[in-house]
Design an enzyme around this catalytic site. Structure first.
Site, short mmCIF file in Angstrom:
data_model
loop_
_atom_site.label_atom_id
_atom_site.label_comp_id
_atom_site.label_asym_id
_atom_site.label_seq_id
_atom_site.Cartn_x
_atom_site.Cartn_y
_atom_site.Cartn_z
N ASN A 194 24.67 -26.61 34.75
CA ASN A 194 25.93 -27.08 34.87
C ASN A 194 27.28 -27.44 34.17
OD1 ASN A 194 24.93 -27.88 37.71
ND2 ASN A 194 25.03 -30.19 37.97
N HIS A 231 24.76 -30.43 50.63
CA HIS A 231 24.77 -29.32 50.48
C HIS A 231 26.30 -29.11 51.90
CE1 HIS A 231 26.08 -25.16 50.66
NE2 HIS A 231 25.82 -25.43 49.81
N ARG A 286 25.54 -15.82 49.11
CA ARG A 286 24.68 -15.43 48.07
C ARG A 286 22.93 -14.92 48.99
NH1 ARG A 286 26.60 -17.85 43.33
NH2 ARG A 286 28.21 -19.68 44.57
N TYR A 322 17.98 -27.61 49.69
CA TYR A 322 19.43 -28.32 50.16
C TYR A 322 20.02 -28.70 51.54
CZ TYR A 322 21.76 -25.16 46.21
OH TYR A 322 21.92 -24.17 44.66
N ARG A 336 29.80 -35.48 47.74
CA ARG A 336 28.94 -35.14 46.63
C ARG A 336 29.34 -34.90 44.77
NH1 ARG A 336 26.31 -29.83 46.84
NH2 ARG A 336 27.65 -29.12 44.53
N ARG A 345 29.94 -16.57 42.50
CA ARG A 345 29.72 -17.57 41.43
C ARG A 345 28.25 -16.96 40.72
NH1 ARG A 345 33.89 -21.61 39.29
NH2 ARG A 345 35.15 -19.76 39.50
N HIS A 362 33.39 -16.72 52.72
CA HIS A 362 32.17 -17.88 52.62
C HIS A 362 31.88 -18.94 53.95
CE1 HIS A 362 31.66 -21.97 50.89
NE2 HIS A 362 30.67 -21.69 49.90
#
Length: 723
Positions: A76, A630, A411, A504, A602, A440, A470
């Site tokens: 992170n 998530h 992804r 997730y 979160r 990303r 997205h």
């Protein structure tokens, strides 16, 4: 996403802004004064990392899971440096320090950089205290040893030397820096070993010192597994770079070795593109990825034992200031500890394995399509198995009655069943896939997926330039046995990635309702043709950047109106981050109107809760636990007729205005009740993994005198019981 054309290199080749030296042992700023209405985005990001670090420090967690949490904090922090810190540096060097004005916390870019540097230095110190003082001793007690070269037994040393000669040495390229050997191109986040050398040639004048550099091969494991010493049990390891350091003198024969240290450079990884200069989005992204690997250095991490001369030469080469150098009291790049988690195969030191419940069809349903014609299906992953989503898309590929498929991919994973199903479907059906190339740090793999799909005959599109795609959508068109052509859709909050779906938490909705599936088709039409037309075609979906921002503000304002009229009013919202100023201001106004607001956020949160006269009816909590939270779920009380939505969008400006996002209503009463009571209700009851955000910016563990309750443990137990 900016369309300003700039190289990944800085505009001016010069060191970054000079900041005063800071040596803070803590990793939190003092509690911020309450006079400001918004917390800083960047400081909020670091506070999330602090909460993850707390899980690494928490002795109630399994030991190897704690190691994994520590590795996550390092990953992170890498992203924070190469994106956020790099972005601030670039703004300052482009001359926007005073022009841009203060941020959410009232700071100019230079002031923000000073505060962040102090916080990062304290955070890094806390990371290494956790590793050296807590995790390493605990690992040794459990038989997991991370050894230095000098501590190896004869058997272990012989094994390590054999591994070095056969696997490592052929991959190494030693370089000495001199006029004929310029400094090697050190790639972003590549681990290297720097050496201070002096030639052994004889003479009256002592030869000058030179710098040597060896890059640690990325293709090899970062931890080398060793034979366990006689009389011991468990696992023994040595870091690869320490093995290389131990043998490095053989690579520089004729030189005297004066010092050595492992180091790593983090570079600016932002991508900058301009539409009119692009032959295609794919080619633009590929070119910018090449620049990213060579972007300007932002941070130098180096072992604390490194000689000042080594540090000084590296600083000069990478054009860094003192504040950009981070000396590590342990292995450079703690993210490598993820290898320790995977290689130390001790189940007792990890969370028990969990398998989500598999969705079962009703007795009278012949297949999932027949089931969806009768009712919607809601899944809460990973407590509900992701295989149902895979089977939905796989059935679309195999079913001869399915005529076309449309899919968004943000992804995905290597060898994904979903990816294979799309390629299979292209042999006999019309298949359209919208691939987001600029997810990303997944850009490389997404370019490969896009080309493979095209080669298989799939119609591949990259959405609308300037907007990330997205949203999580899948649409099948099928001629059913009764002769009718119907649409079937999957709408999700998470990526179509079976790997991350195991850890997730996300929501999936499968539906055949015409109003929903027609709206999903309208979104695909928008993505492939930018034909927004009448936004009514998108209803009942809330779609960014067309309607979502206004719809969200309207929903919040409606709750305020209900409260003022004395009707039931309340908001419960769960998301990853809330930063959008207009949305926060709307929540402040709703709080002042009397609306009770519970936010489960979160990560980043710029909203300051619990301030009298501003936000005293707003409560914010963060859940950090075994699974990465998530899912995005939004509940509005609506005067006693509650409405519940799920979707892909956080309440951030980039999601509301710079991405294509979809938020969808869940109208089935039983499914909505599950979202409200079982899921949101359990997170609001959590007193184990929940932290509550105070008006001072400090997150505190929930204080409860009642029975211990963990939302994730409860949902796992519920799934196991029903399974």
């Amino acid at each position: 996403m900016t369309t300003r054309k700039t190289s990944a290199k800085r505009v001016a080749a010069k060191p970054g802004p000079h900041l005063p030296e800071t040596h803070d042992e803590g990793f939190s700023e003092p509690a911020a004064a309450v006079e400001r209405e918004f917390f800083s985005r960047d400081e909020s990001w670091l506070k999330f990392d602090e909460r993850v670090l707390e899980e690494a420090q928490d002795e109630s967690n399994p030991l190897l899971e704690r190691v994994k949490f520590l590795a996550i904090t390092a990953s992170n922090l890498d992203e924070f440096v190469e994106i956020r810190v790099a972005g601030i540096l670039q703004r300052i060097e482009d001359g926007f320090d005073q022009v841009l004005g203060p941020d959410e916390g009232g700071l100019t870019p230079s002031e923000r950089l000073l505060r962040l540097n102090k916080q990062m230095a304290g955070f890094v110190a806390a990371q290494y205290r956790c590793w050296n003082e807590q995790l390493l001793p605990a690992l040794r007690r459990e038989g997991v040893r991370v050894l230095k070269w000098g501590a190896l037994s004869e058997e272990q040393r012989a094994h390590a030397e054999k591994f070095y000669e056969e696997e490592v040495d052929p991959l190494l390229t030693p370089v000495t820096i001199d006029p004929s050997h310029p400094f090697p191109r050190v790639l972003n986040k590549a681990l290297c070993v720097a050496l201070l050398l002096r030639h052994k040639r004889r003479g009256a004048v002592k030869p000058p010192t030179v710098l040597g550099v060896v890059t640690v091969p990325r293709s090899l494991p970062r931890l080398v597994c060793l034979p366990v010493a006689e009389g011991n049990a468990g696992f023994s390891f040595i870091f690869l770079h320490e093995l290389i350091e131990a043998k490095v003198d053989k690579m520089f024969r004729g030189y005297e070795l004066l010092g050595k240290a492992a180091f790593r450079v983090t570079r600016n990884s932002n991508l900058y593109m301009q539409e009119e200069e692009s032959r295609s989005v794919l080619e633009s992204v590929r070119e910018e990825l090449h620049n990213r690997r060579k972007g300007d250095a932002v941070r130098l991490e180096i072992e604390s034992t490194a000689a000042d001369e080594i540090v000084g030469r590296l600083r000069t080469n990478f054009e860094l200031e003192d504040w950009q150098v981070f000396r590590t009291d342990g292995p450079v790049n703690l993210n490598r500890l993820m290898n320790l988690y995977s290689e130390a195969k001790i189940p007792a030191l990890k969370y028990p394995p969990f398998q989500g419940r598999q969705y079962k069809l009703e007795a009278k349903s012949e297949d999932l399509f027949a089931e969806l014609r009768k009712k919607d299906v809601l899944l809460h992953h990973p407590f509900d198995s992701y295989r149902t989503v895979e089977e939905f898309i796989g059935a679309g590929a195999r079913d001869e009655h399915v005529m076309s498929m449309k899919q968004t991919l943000y992804r995905t994973s290597k060898d994904s069943p979903i990816f294979r199903a799309l390629i299979e479907a292209a042999q006999s059906k019309d298949v359209t896939v919208v691939v987001e190339l600029m997810a990303r740090f997944d850009e490389d793999s997404n370019i490969r997926w896009a080309r493979e799909l095209e080669d298989a005959g799939v119609g591949v599109f990259h959405g609308i330039f300037g907007l990330k795609t997205h949203c999580k959508l899948s649409l099948l068109v099928r001629r059913d046995p009764d002769g009718h052509v119907r649409r079937y859709a999957h709408l999700g909050t998470g990526n179509y990635n079976p790997v991350t779906a195991r850890f997730y938490t996300d929501i999936s909705l499968l539906t055949a309702k015409p109003e929903m599936t027609m709206a999903v088709q309208a979104v695909f039409n928008y993505l492939t043709s930018e034909a927004d037309g009448e936004t009514d075609a998108l209803r009942p979906l809330l779609v960014a950047p067309l309607t979502l921002a206004d719809d969200l503000l309207a929903l919040i304002a409606r709750e305020a109106a209900h409260a003022k009229a004395g009707r039931k009013a309340g908001i419960v919202a769960k998301m990853n981050a809330i930063l959008d100023r207009k949305t926060v201001e709307a929540l402040y106004a709703a709080s002042q109107a009397g609306v009770e607001i519970d936010l489960i956020v979160r990560g980043m949160c710029s909203l300051r809760p619990g301030v009298k006269g501003l936000s005293e009816k707003i409560r914010v909590r963060s859940i950090v636990g075994q699974y990465l939270e998530h899912s995005r779920i939004f509940q509005f009380e609506n005067g006693g007729s509650p409405e519940v939505f799920c979707g892909s969008a956080d309440w951030m400006a980039r999601n509301l205005y710079e991405r294509c996002e979809v938020v969808y209503p869940v109208t089935d009463p039983e499914l909505a009740r599950r979202l409200r009571k079982e899921i949101l209700g359990s997170y609001l009851k959590d007193n184990v993994k929940a932290r509550v955000l105070g008006a001072d910016g400090v997150y505190s563990r929930v204080k409860s005198e009642g029975e211990r309750f963990s939302a994730q443990e409860y949902l796992m137990a519920l799934a196991a019981e029903s399974r």
